[in-house]
Design an enzyme around this catalytic site. Sequence first.
Site, short mmCIF file in Angstrom:
data_model
loop_
_atom_site.label_atom_id
_atom_site.label_comp_id
_atom_site.label_asym_id
_atom_site.label_seq_id
_atom_site.Cartn_x
_atom_site.Cartn_y
_atom_site.Cartn_z
N ASP A 1 38.27 33.18 37.52
CA ASP A 1 38.92 31.98 36.99
C ASP A 1 40.26 32.29 36.32
O ASP A 1 40.45 32.06 35.12
CB ASP A 1 37.99 31.27 36.00
CG ASP A 1 36.64 30.95 36.60
OD1 ASP A 1 36.59 30.61 37.78
OD2 ASP A 1 35.62 31.07 35.88
N GLU B 1 36.23 21.19 42.06
CA GLU B 1 36.31 21.67 40.68
C GLU B 1 37.60 22.47 40.52
O GLU B 1 38.43 22.55 41.42
CB GLU B 1 35.11 22.56 40.36
CG GLU B 1 35.01 23.79 41.26
CD GLU B 1 33.80 24.64 40.96
OE1 GLU B 1 33.09 24.36 39.98
OE2 GLU B 1 33.57 25.61 41.71
N GLU C 1 50.76 51.95 26.89
CA GLU C 1 49.32 51.92 26.60
C GLU C 1 48.54 52.48 27.79
O GLU C 1 48.84 52.16 28.94
CB GLU C 1 48.87 50.50 26.29
CG GLU C 1 49.53 49.90 25.06
CD GLU C 1 49.30 50.74 23.81
OE1 GLU C 1 48.15 51.14 23.57
OE2 GLU C 1 50.28 51.01 23.10
N GLU D 1 45.75 51.65 28.74
CA GLU D 1 45.06 50.56 29.42
C GLU D 1 46.01 49.68 30.23
O GLU D 1 45.62 48.60 30.68
CB GLU D 1 44.27 49.72 28.41
CG GLU D 1 45.08 49.02 27.35
CD GLU D 1 45.36 49.86 26.12
OE1 GLU D 1 45.77 49.27 25.10
OE2 GLU D 1 45.20 51.10 26.17
#
Length: 617
Positions: A44, A219, A337, A339
Site C-alpha cells: 500500500d 478499493e 546511513e 539503512e
Amino acid sequence: MRSALSPYRRTVAWIVSLLCVLVLLPAGAARADNPIVQTIYTADPAPLVYNGRVYLYTGHDEDGSTYFTMKDWRVWSSTDMVNWTDHGSPLSVSTFSWAKSDAWAGQAVYRNGKFYWYVPTTNRATGRMAIGVAVSNSPTGPFSDALGRPLVENGEIDPTVYVDDDGQAYLYWGNPNLWYVKLNSDMTSYSGSPTKVNLTTGGFGTRTGDANRPTLFEEGPWFYKRGGLYYMVFAAKCCSEFIAYSTAPGPTGPWTYRGTIMPTQGGSFTNHPGIIDYQGNSYFFYHNGALPGGGGFTRSVAVEKFTYNADGTIPTINMTTTGAPQVGTLNPYVRQEAETIAWESGVETEASSEGGMNVGFIENGDYIKVKGVGFGNGATSFSARVASGASGGKIEVRRDSATGTLMGTCTVAGTGGWQAWTTVSCPVTGATGTHDLYLRFTGGSGYLFNLNWWQFTGNDGPPASPTPSPSPSPSPPASPSASPTGTPQTTGAIRGEGSGRCLDVTEASQTNGAQAQIWDCNGQSNQQWTSTSAGELRVYGNKCLDVNGAGTADGTSVIIWDCNGQNNQKWRFNSDGSITAVGANKCLDVSNYGTANGSKVHIWTCHGGSNQKWTRT
C-alpha cells in the site's frame, strides 16, 4: 534492544539473493532494483514529495501471513529513487488507544507545518473499520493520534487525501463504495456529512459478473490534480485486481472512466497505486508479490517511471524488476546511513541507540548494495560506525557486485555490545568514477556486528571553503587561532527547539570538513559555540561554522573549517529564533525535521519551521 530474527526471514533473504542472480535477470543485465525494499514485506505505497525528497509511507505485512496481518506502518525516503532510507515504524495500531487491529492502507500529507497521516484501522468499540488521523512535526515521525477517536467511521477503508490549490482539502476513501468529506483547514475535522459518490459505469467502468457491483471501482483510491485535471486512480475488479483510473474537471466530479494503467500481474491478488511528480519526472508506485515467500498477504512495494501522454492520459505501465532509473548519484563523502539501501542480501534493520535505524543481524556473506555512488577523482579511505556483541568480522568494500573489485577491507572487533558503537577506518584504492557500492560482510558463524553509517574521504571530500586573499601586510601571518576579523562575544551551546538537542560537531572532530549535526546536549567542547563581532560561530577556538564550498543551494551541508572571514562563515541570529547564513541568505536547518541524535545540519530556504529555530543556552 536486539530482537531475535526468525529462521523464515533468513531463508527468505538468502533466496532473494539467489533468485535475483539466477532467475530475475538475463546474463549480463543490470541488477534488479524492484521491489525497492527487501528487508520486510511492504504494501500500500503512499509517496509524498517534501523538501526535495520522496517520503514513502507503507503498510507492513508480517512474515508468513495468511491474511492481512498488519500491525504497524513504515516510512522510507529517497532523493534518487533507487537508494531508500529506512526510517522504521513511527506509527502503529497501538498509537490509537481506540484501535484494535489492522494497520491498513493510508496516506500522509503536509500542511500548516505538520504532517497528517490518514489510516484505516479497526475500532475496538464497534468492531468496524474507521479512519484515524495521526500528526507529526516531521515526515518521519514519531506520529501521535491527533484526535483520540476516529475522524470518520462507516466501516470502509483506504483513505486518500489532497489539498487543492485553493486550500480546500479532500479526503476520499471506500470499499465497496467511494466517499469523500471536505476537510477543514485544521486537517482533523470536516464540514458537513460524508458524501457518497455515485459510481456509474461511465465514471468508473463496467464490471461483469457481479450485479451488486456494476462498476470496476474496488478499493485503494489515489486522488490528485495535475494540469488542471483531477485524477482518481484505483484498484479495480477484485480478484485479482488491476489498476484503473478516472478523471474529472472538478474535485468532486463528474468522473469519466479512462481505462487501465497497470494490468493484473505480479503475484498478488491486490494492488494499490501511488503517483507523484519528482525532479521533472513522473512515478507510479504499486505492490506485488515478487519477493520469495511473497503473495497476496506478503507483498512488496515497487516503482516505475512513466510519462503522461500529451492529453494528460496515463499510458499502460507494466511491472518490472529493473524499476525506476536513478536520479543523479549518491555522494559518498558525506555520512550515509547504513539503512540507505538499493538491494540487500541477508540483513535487516532495527532501532539504533544513536538515533534512527541501523543495519543488523549480519552474518557471513551478507551484503548491502548502494547504487550509483559518485566517487569522482577518487576516495582514499572508508569509515564505518559499528558495534558488536560478538567477535566482529570484516567489511569488504567492493565495486559493482558482491564479488567485484575489492577496494578495501575494514576489520571490526568486538565492542562489548550490539549498541556499543565505535568508528573503524581503512584505506581504499580504485574508488573513482561512478559505481555501485557493495559492502560485503565476512566473519565466523552467527551474527557478526551492526552497522550504523559509513563515509568515504579522499580527493573528492568536502571541498575547502574559499580562502581569503593573503594580507598585503609584511607582518608574519597570524596563528591559526587568530580570527581574520572578529573578536569573541558570547560562548555557549545552541539548542534546536524542534529536537531539544544541541548543535554539535560529529565525533568531536577538529578536522576541516567535519559535519555539523544535532546531539544530546552535554556541555562538551564540540558543542560550545562562540559568537564573534564578525558574525562567526567558532568552536575549539580556531574553527568556524561554515557553509560547505560557499554553497547557496538548499541542502548544502554545514561543516567546520579554519576561520577565514568569508561570508560563508558569517551567521545572523534573528528575533524569530532562526539563524541565517549570511552568504547564502538561508537558514540553519536540521535535515528532514530530524530529532534523533546524528541528524545532519544544512542550510535551507527559511520557512519558520521548528527545525529552523534555535536557542542560546
